[in-house]
Write a protein that holds these residues in place. Structure first.
Motif, PDB file in Angstrom:
ATOM      1  N   ALA A  67       0.838  -1.205   0.000  1.00  0.00           N
ATOM      2  CA  ALA A  67       0.000   0.000   0.000  1.00  0.00           C
ATOM      3  C   ALA A  67       0.874   1.256   0.000  1.00  0.00           C
ATOM      4  N   ALA A  68       1.959   1.231   0.773  1.00  0.00           N
ATOM      5  CA  ALA A  68       2.863   2.388   0.812  1.00  0.00           C
ATOM      6  C   ALA A  68       3.526   2.594  -0.538  1.00  0.00           C
ATOM      7  N   LEU A  69       3.958   1.532  -1.191  1.00  0.00           N
ATOM      8  CA  LEU A  69       4.574   1.649  -2.518  1.00  0.00           C
ATOM      9  C   LEU A  69       3.573   2.156  -3.552  1.00  0.00           C
ATOM     10  N   PHE A  70       2.343   1.648  -3.493  1.00  0.00           N
ATOM     11  CA  PHE A  70       1.312   2.107  -4.423  1.00  0.00           C
ATOM     12  C   PHE A  70       1.006   3.587  -4.202  1.00  0.00           C
ATOM     13  N   LEU A  71       0.925   4.007  -2.938  1.00  0.00           N
ATOM     14  CA  LEU A  71       0.663   5.409  -2.629  1.00  0.00           C
ATOM     15  C   LEU A  71       1.792   6.301  -3.133  1.00  0.00           C
ATOM     16  N   THR A  72       3.030   5.849  -2.980  1.00  0.00           N
ATOM     17  CA  THR A  72       4.175   6.619  -3.465  1.00  0.00           C
ATOM     18  C   THR A  72       4.131   6.765  -4.984  1.00  0.00           C
ATOM     19  N   GLY A  73       3.893   5.673  -5.685  1.00  0.00           N
ATOM     20  CA  GLY A  73       3.820   5.718  -7.147  1.00  0.00           C
ATOM     21  C   GLY A  73       2.686   6.587  -7.646  1.00  0.00           C
ATOM     22  N   SER A  74       1.525   6.475  -7.026  1.00  0.00           N
ATOM     23  CA  SER A  74       0.390   7.285  -7.468  1.00  0.00           C
ATOM     24  C   SER A  74       0.608   8.764  -7.140  1.00  0.00           C
ATOM     25  N   SER A  75       1.355   9.064  -6.096  1.00  0.00           N
ATOM     26  CA  SER A  75       1.682  10.460  -5.785  1.00  0.00           C
ATOM     27  C   SER A  75       2.562  11.066  -6.879  1.00  0.00           C
ATOM     28  N   PHE A  76       3.543  10.286  -7.361  1.00  0.00           N
ATOM     29  CA  PHE A  76       4.380  10.759  -8.469  1.00  0.00           C
ATOM     30  C   PHE A  76       3.535  11.009  -9.717  1.00  0.00           C
ATOM     31  N   THR A  77       2.639  10.093 -10.012  1.00  0.00           N
ATOM     32  CA  THR A  77       1.785  10.235 -11.192  1.00  0.00           C
ATOM     33  C   THR A  77       0.890  11.465 -11.080  1.00  0.00           C
ATOM     34  N   LEU A  78       0.302  11.665  -9.914  1.00  0.00           N
ATOM     35  CA  LEU A  78      -0.559  12.833  -9.708  1.00  0.00           C
ATOM     36  C   LEU A  78       0.227  14.133  -9.849  1.00  0.00           C
ATOM     37  N   ALA A  79       1.402  14.195  -9.235  1.00  0.00           N
ATOM     38  CA  ALA A  79       2.210  15.419  -9.312  1.00  0.00           C
ATOM     39  C   ALA A  79       2.613  15.717 -10.754  1.00  0.00           C
ATOM     40  N   LYS A  80       3.012  14.701 -11.498  1.00  0.00           N
ATOM     41  CA  LYS A  80       3.414  14.898 -12.889  1.00  0.00           C
ATOM     42  C   LYS A  80       2.227  15.358 -13.740  1.00  0.00           C
ATOM     43  N   THR A  81       1.068  14.749 -13.524  1.00  0.00           N
ATOM     44  CA  THR A  81      -0.119  15.110 -14.293  1.00  0.00           C
ATOM     45  C   THR A  81      -0.543  16.548 -14.011  1.00  0.00           C
ATOM     46  N   LEU A  82      -0.541  16.952 -12.746  1.00  0.00           N
ATOM     47  CA  LEU A  82      -0.911  18.322 -12.405  1.00  0.00           C
ATOM     48  C   LEU A  82       0.090  19.323 -12.971  1.00  0.00           C
ATOM     49  N   ARG A  83       1.383  18.980 -12.928  1.00  0.00           N
ATOM     50  CA  ARG A  83       2.395  19.873 -13.499  1.00  0.00           C
ATOM     51  C   ARG A  83       2.210  20.018 -15.003  1.00  0.00           C
TER      52      ARG A  83
END
Length: 117
Positions: A67-83
């Motif tokens: 769950a922690a790894l999935f949360l970390t990966g999805s955080s990167f994806t969200l940040a990149k998409t918003l940028r």
């Protein structure tokens, strides 16, 4: 006296070209990069240590780690998409501004010096 259209057009640079050089931003400072990387490493390490020492069965700790790894990966994806979305909006606005300046400049060429046609 200069008309408002002529003052707007004269304040714009007439030979401004659209290229990516106009959109470069200042690079982040080394101190900021260090801070970002250090806090990320600290967060991942402390989360991993916390999960490892969790008083639970191995399958529960494994579930928490995934769950922690999935949360970390999805955080990167969200940040990149918003940028990317923000940069696309800035680029679109910049293109609109350039087109507006061109229209105003072309209009100013057809206006007589006293402001009348």
């Amino acid at each position: 006296m200069q008309s408002s259209t002529q003052s707007i057009v004269s304040s714009a640079t007439p030979d401004r070209r659209f290229n990516m050089e106009n959109f470069r931003r200042e690079p982040d400072s080394p101190a900021w990069l260090f801070c970002v990387r250090a806090t990320f490493c600290l967060a991942i390490t402390s989360t991993g240590i916390g999960i490892y020492h969790l008083p639970a069965d191995a399958w529960i700790r494994g579930f928490m780690a995934m769950a922690a790894l999935f949360l970390t990966g999805s955080s990167f994806t969200l940040a990149k998409t918003l940028r990317d979305q923000h940069e696309a909006t800035k680029l679109t606005k910049k293109i609109d501004d350039i087109q507006t300046e061109k229209i105003l400049r072309d209009h100013a060429l057809h206006v007589e010096p006293n402001g009348l046609r």
